[in-house]
Scaffold this motif. Structure first.
Motif, mmCIF file in Angstrom:
data_model
loop_
_atom_site.group_PDB
_atom_site.id
_atom_site.type_symbol
_atom_site.label_atom_id
_atom_site.label_comp_id
_atom_site.label_asym_id
_atom_site.label_seq_id
_atom_site.Cartn_x
_atom_site.Cartn_y
_atom_site.Cartn_z
ATOM 1 N N ASP A 1 -4.116 3.824 -3.690
ATOM 2 C CA ASP A 1 -4.471 4.386 -2.381
ATOM 3 C C ASP A 1 -5.592 3.583 -1.723
ATOM 4 O O ASP A 1 -5.542 3.297 -0.522
ATOM 5 C CB ASP A 1 -4.903 5.850 -2.534
ATOM 6 C CG ASP A 1 -3.715 6.780 -2.741
ATOM 7 O OD1 ASP A 1 -2.613 6.455 -2.242
ATOM 8 O OD2 ASP A 1 -3.879 7.825 -3.394
ATOM 9 N N GLU A 2 -6.622 3.222 -2.507
ATOM 10 C CA GLU A 2 -7.725 2.432 -1.955
ATOM 11 C C GLU A 2 -7.226 1.069 -1.486
ATOM 12 O O GLU A 2 -7.630 0.579 -0.419
ATOM 13 C CB GLU A 2 -8.820 2.245 -3.009
ATOM 14 C CG GLU A 2 -9.621 3.501 -3.302
ATOM 15 C CD GLU A 2 -10.695 3.257 -4.360
ATOM 16 O OE1 GLU A 2 -11.433 4.216 -4.668
ATOM 17 O OE2 GLU A 2 -10.781 2.126 -4.884
ATOM 18 N N ALA A 3 -6.368 0.457 -2.277
ATOM 19 C CA ALA A 3 -5.856 -0.869 -1.920
ATOM 20 C C ALA A 3 -5.099 -0.827 -0.597
ATOM 21 O O ALA A 3 -5.321 -1.664 0.290
ATOM 22 C CB ALA A 3 -4.954 -1.396 -3.031
ATOM 23 N N GLY B 1 1.026 -0.614 -8.972
ATOM 24 C CA GLY B 1 0.903 -1.973 -8.470
ATOM 25 C C GLY B 1 2.170 -2.470 -7.803
ATOM 26 O O GLY B 1 2.118 -3.222 -6.824
ATOM 27 N N VAL B 2 3.323 -2.048 -8.301
ATOM 28 C CA VAL B 2 4.589 -2.433 -7.684
ATOM 29 C C VAL B 2 4.676 -1.868 -6.273
ATOM 30 O O VAL B 2 5.057 -2.556 -5.314
ATOM 31 C CB VAL B 2 5.789 -1.963 -8.536
ATOM 32 C CG1 VAL B 2 7.106 -2.127 -7.773
ATOM 33 C CG2 VAL B 2 5.834 -2.733 -9.850
ATOM 34 N N GLU B 3 4.301 -0.599 -6.127
ATOM 35 C CA GLU B 3 4.342 0.036 -4.804
ATOM 36 C C GLU B 3 3.313 -0.583 -3.863
ATOM 37 O O GLU B 3 3.579 -0.745 -2.663
ATOM 38 C CB GLU B 3 4.100 1.541 -4.949
ATOM 39 C CG GLU B 3 5.209 2.274 -5.673
ATOM 40 C CD GLU B 3 4.845 3.718 -5.987
ATOM 41 O OE1 GLU B 3 5.493 4.615 -5.420
ATOM 42 O OE2 GLU B 3 3.913 3.947 -6.788
ATOM 43 N N VAL B 4 2.158 -0.936 -4.404
ATOM 44 C CA VAL B 4 1.138 -1.591 -3.578
ATOM 45 C C VAL B 4 1.634 -2.951 -3.110
ATOM 46 O O VAL B 4 1.429 -3.339 -1.952
ATOM 47 C CB VAL B 4 -0.183 -1.732 -4.360
ATOM 48 C CG1 VAL B 4 -1.170 -2.621 -3.596
ATOM 49 C CG2 VAL B 4 -0.801 -0.357 -4.587
ATOM 50 N N THR B 5 2.289 -3.688 -3.995
ATOM 51 C CA THR B 5 2.850 -4.991 -3.615
ATOM 52 C C THR B 5 3.772 -4.850 -2.411
ATOM 53 O O THR B 5 3.635 -5.566 -1.409
ATOM 54 C CB THR B 5 3.624 -5.611 -4.788
ATOM 55 O OG1 THR B 5 2.726 -5.847 -5.877
ATOM 56 C CG2 THR B 5 4.275 -6.928 -4.389
ATOM 57 N N ALA B 6 4.706 -3.940 -2.500
ATOM 58 C CA ALA B 6 5.641 -3.734 -1.392
ATOM 59 C C ALA B 6 4.912 -3.251 -0.146
ATOM 60 O O ALA B 6 5.229 -3.663 0.974
ATOM 61 C CB ALA B 6 6.716 -2.730 -1.805
ATOM 62 N N VAL C 1 1.650 -3.732 0.860
ATOM 63 C CA VAL C 1 0.819 -4.713 1.565
ATOM 64 C C VAL C 1 1.691 -5.760 2.257
ATOM 65 O O VAL C 1 1.356 -6.228 3.357
ATOM 66 C CB VAL C 1 -0.211 -5.379 0.630
ATOM 67 C CG1 VAL C 1 -1.133 -4.338 0.014
ATOM 68 C CG2 VAL C 1 0.456 -6.221 -0.445
ATOM 69 N N LEU C 2 2.823 -6.114 1.649
ATOM 70 C CA LEU C 2 3.702 -7.106 2.266
ATOM 71 C C LEU C 2 4.430 -6.531 3.482
ATOM 72 O O LEU C 2 4.815 -7.268 4.390
ATOM 73 C CB LEU C 2 4.704 -7.643 1.249
ATOM 74 C CG LEU C 2 4.068 -8.460 0.113
ATOM 75 C CD1 LEU C 2 5.123 -8.883 -0.895
ATOM 76 C CD2 LEU C 2 3.343 -9.676 0.663
ATOM 77 N N ALA C 3 4.604 -5.210 3.501
ATOM 78 C CA ALA C 3 5.181 -4.578 4.684
ATOM 79 C C ALA C 3 4.205 -4.662 5.858
ATOM 80 O O ALA C 3 4.612 -4.797 7.012
ATOM 81 C CB ALA C 3 5.532 -3.122 4.386
ATOM 82 N N VAL C 4 2.903 -4.597 5.550
ATOM 83 C CA VAL C 4 1.875 -4.704 6.587
ATOM 84 C C VAL C 4 1.705 -6.151 7.031
ATOM 85 O O VAL C 4 1.600 -6.455 8.221
ATOM 86 C CB VAL C 4 0.529 -4.149 6.074
ATOM 87 C CG1 VAL C 4 -0.596 -4.395 7.083
ATOM 88 C CG2 VAL C 4 0.654 -2.660 5.783
ATOM 89 N N ARG D 1 -7.439 -7.939 5.466
ATOM 90 C CA ARG D 1 -6.501 -9.028 5.711
ATOM 91 C C ARG D 1 -6.675 -10.205 4.745
ATOM 92 O O ARG D 1 -6.863 -11.349 5.150
ATOM 93 C CB ARG D 1 -6.632 -9.526 7.148
ATOM 94 C CG ARG D 1 -6.067 -8.558 8.175
ATOM 95 C CD ARG D 1 -4.551 -8.567 8.137
ATOM 96 N NE ARG D 1 -3.983 -7.555 9.045
ATOM 97 C CZ ARG D 1 -2.695 -7.469 9.350
ATOM 98 N NH1 ARG D 1 -1.843 -8.304 8.792
ATOM 99 N NH2 ARG D 1 -2.248 -6.542 10.150
ATOM 100 N N PRO D 2 -6.620 -9.955 3.449
ATOM 101 C CA PRO D 2 -6.731 -11.071 2.494
ATOM 102 C C PRO D 2 -5.495 -11.945 2.529
ATOM 103 O O PRO D 2 -4.396 -11.487 2.849
ATOM 104 C CB PRO D 2 -6.854 -10.350 1.147
ATOM 105 C CG PRO D 2 -6.100 -9.073 1.351
ATOM 106 C CD PRO D 2 -6.372 -8.672 2.772
ATOM 107 N N GLN D 3 -5.692 -13.213 2.181
ATOM 108 C CA GLN D 3 -4.548 -14.114 2.039
ATOM 109 C C GLN D 3 -3.853 -13.901 0.703
ATOM 110 O O GLN D 3 -2.644 -14.085 0.585
ATOM 111 C CB GLN D 3 -5.011 -15.561 2.150
ATOM 112 C CG GLN D 3 -5.582 -15.934 3.508
ATOM 113 C CD GLN D 3 -6.388 -17.209 3.432
ATOM 114 O OE1 GLN D 3 -7.582 -17.189 3.133
ATOM 115 N NE2 GLN D 3 -5.738 -18.345 3.685
ATOM 116 N N VAL D 4 -4.646 -13.559 -0.318
ATOM 117 C CA VAL D 4 -4.119 -13.334 -1.660
ATOM 118 C C VAL D 4 -4.664 -12.011 -2.194
ATOM 119 O O VAL D 4 -5.860 -11.731 -2.061
ATOM 120 C CB VAL D 4 -4.511 -14.467 -2.625
ATOM 121 C CG1 VAL D 4 -3.982 -14.185 -4.035
ATOM 122 C CG2 VAL D 4 -3.984 -15.814 -2.127
#
Length: 226
Positions: free
Chosen positions: A46-48, A71-76, A78-81, A56-59
């Motif tokens: 949630d924090e991430a 982490g899998v859900e966070v990956t998807a 952040v890439l959606a944003v 707006r990090p690059q990595v």
């Protein structure tokens, strides 16, 4: 898609996500000491997701086993944003299911936490320019899964594929074989930037987000065997 030593890069904007304070702090210190800017840290999914849009990090250096979302859900998420962001998983798990789930969600790299400081820094620099980096042994696992999936062809594999230039196809074949931008540039006597532009153009034409997706697409069509 094996671990590579990437060319020198400028300072990167990096976000670190891990629920273990000591580990998170150590990664943050290593990144800062290497000249990168740690623009945000988080301990939970949630924090991430809440901090990513403003930072707006690059990595994003991300642990898989964090309090929800995973982490899998966070990956998807952040890439959606921001589809241009890169996600490097840094996890204690090297299990096949975890690795494939992360890659399918869009992660560009996957290291286990036994990786050295030098390997971490090299991986951050590599994924920032779109080069997939995996802990030794995991790259073969990912390619093997893509080959298995390619055994089930699309209903109409020739439909809707944008036309690629001869040079884009040549670069794509090398991407499918796991070559880094540096290796491709040296083989074709091109600049690193020119190779990167060819890959970005191909991604845009195929409406894909990263080299992992591109590699799967190429393998499904046998380009890695040509």
């Amino acid at each position: 898609m094996s671990a590579v030593t990437p060319p020198a890069t400028a300072a990167l904007r990096v976000m670190v996500v891990d629920d273990h304070p000591m580990w998170r702090d150590a990664v943050e210190r290593d990144l800062a000491a290497a000249g990168h800017h740690v623009v945000a840290v988080a301990a939970t999914g949630d924090e991430a997701l809440a901090r990513f849009p403003a930072a707006r990090p690059q990595v994003v250096v991300l642990d898989l086993q964090i309090p929800g979302p995973s982490g899998v859900e966070v990956t998807a998420g952040v890439l959606a944003v921001d589809p241009s962001a890169r996600v490097l998983i840094l996890s204690a798990s090297g299990e096949q299911a975890d690795v494939l789930a992360a890659v399918k969600a869009g992660a560009t790299g996957y290291l286990v936490k036994s990786a050295s400081k030098a390997e971490l820094l090299a991986a951050v620099a590599a994924v920032a320019v779109g080069d997939p980096v995996f802990t030794p042994g995991l790259a073969g696992l990912v390619l093997g899964e893509y080959r298995r999936l390619s055994d089930t062809p699309d209903d109409d594999p020739g439909a809707g594929h944008p036309e690629l230039t001869e040079r884009e196809t040549e670069v794509l074949r090398m991407v499918a074989k796991g070559w880094s931008y540096k290796q491709i540039a040296e083989r074709l006597v091109l600049s690193h930037r020119t190779v990167q532009n060819h890959v970005q153009n191909t991604l845009r034409k195929l409406q894909m987000h990263n080299r992992v997706e591109l590699t799967r697409w190429a393998i499904e069509r046998g380009l890695d065997d040509e």
